[in-house]
Structures are given as C-alpha cells and as structure tokens.
Design an enzyme around this catalytic site. Sequence first.
Site, PDB file in Angstrom:
ATOM      1  N   ASN A 145      -1.914  -8.366   2.983  1.00  0.00           N
ATOM      2  CA  ASN A 145      -2.357  -9.843   2.765  1.00  0.00           C
ATOM      3  C   ASN A 145      -2.700 -10.624   3.948  1.00  0.00           C
ATOM      4  O   ASN A 145      -1.893 -10.275   5.104  1.00  0.00           O
ATOM      5  CB  ASN A 145      -1.518 -10.624   1.862  1.00  0.00           C
ATOM      6  CG  ASN A 145      -1.419 -10.338   0.393  1.00  0.00           C
ATOM      7  OD1 ASN A 145      -2.266  -9.532   0.051  1.00  0.00           O
ATOM      8  ND2 ASN A 145      -0.433 -10.465  -0.369  1.00  0.00           N
ATOM      9  N   ARG A 168      -3.291  -4.775  -3.185  1.00  0.00           N
ATOM     10  CA  ARG A 168      -2.736  -3.969  -1.860  1.00  0.00           C
ATOM     11  C   ARG A 168      -2.215  -2.656  -2.548  1.00  0.00           C
ATOM     12  O   ARG A 168      -2.608  -1.334  -1.914  1.00  0.00           O
ATOM     13  CB  ARG A 168      -1.612  -4.875  -1.359  1.00  0.00           C
ATOM     14  CG  ARG A 168      -1.907  -5.764  -0.299  1.00  0.00           C
ATOM     15  CD  ARG A 168      -0.931  -6.400   0.260  1.00  0.00           C
ATOM     16  NE  ARG A 168       0.082  -7.089  -0.754  1.00  0.00           N
ATOM     17  CZ  ARG A 168       1.350  -7.237  -0.586  1.00  0.00           C
ATOM     18  NH1 ARG A 168       1.970  -6.910   0.522  1.00  0.00           N
ATOM     19  NH2 ARG A 168       2.048  -7.545  -1.635  1.00  0.00           N
TER      20      ARG A 168
END
Length: 100
Positions: free
Chosen positions: A47, A29
């Site tokens: 996620n 991320r």
Amino acid sequence: MAKKTTAPKNGLTRAHIKIYGSVQNVGFRFYAHRKAASANLTGWVKNADGDQVEIVFEGDKKAIERCVEECRHGPLFSKVDKLEIDWQKPTGEFKHFEVR
C-alpha cells in the site's frame, strides 16, 4: 490518463506499477500476490499514499503484461481509476514475490 513507458520486446524485464483508486482494504495486495505467484514472477506489492497500491513485477515480459491486465480490473470490491507503468531493466534482486 495512464502513464506508460514502452515495454521491452521480449525476455526478462521489470515493471514498476502504481495503481490509483479504491485499491486499499479490498484485498488488492493479496490479489496481486496470487497473480504474480501463479505467473512465476518475483518482486513485491505494498500500500502507498492513501489511495495507491505500488507493485514491482520482475520476470517474463508476457507474464508481467498478463498480471498488469489483471491488475487493471483488480479484486471484486476494488475500483482502479488509473494505472502507471514504468518498464525497467531487471535487477534479479528478488527470490520470490512478497506482500509488504
């Protein structure tokens, strides 16, 4: 096989991306955030279901394509098994790129 819809020819666009594989708990991320911020893209990354990272990039088509290619490789300890791209019309709803 990767799902891919056709990208617009040029200008501003939006890409909704799902990345599968060993992509959680490896800094994916934050990797995507750095790539998007350096390319002046807006959107988000988060996620998703167990083995997925989901990303929405919005901005210049060529910049998005470069970020997508970077995401195909991911950060050092990641392993991308599959990447799906859904090209969409931009909404302009984002002011910046965020990690969710």
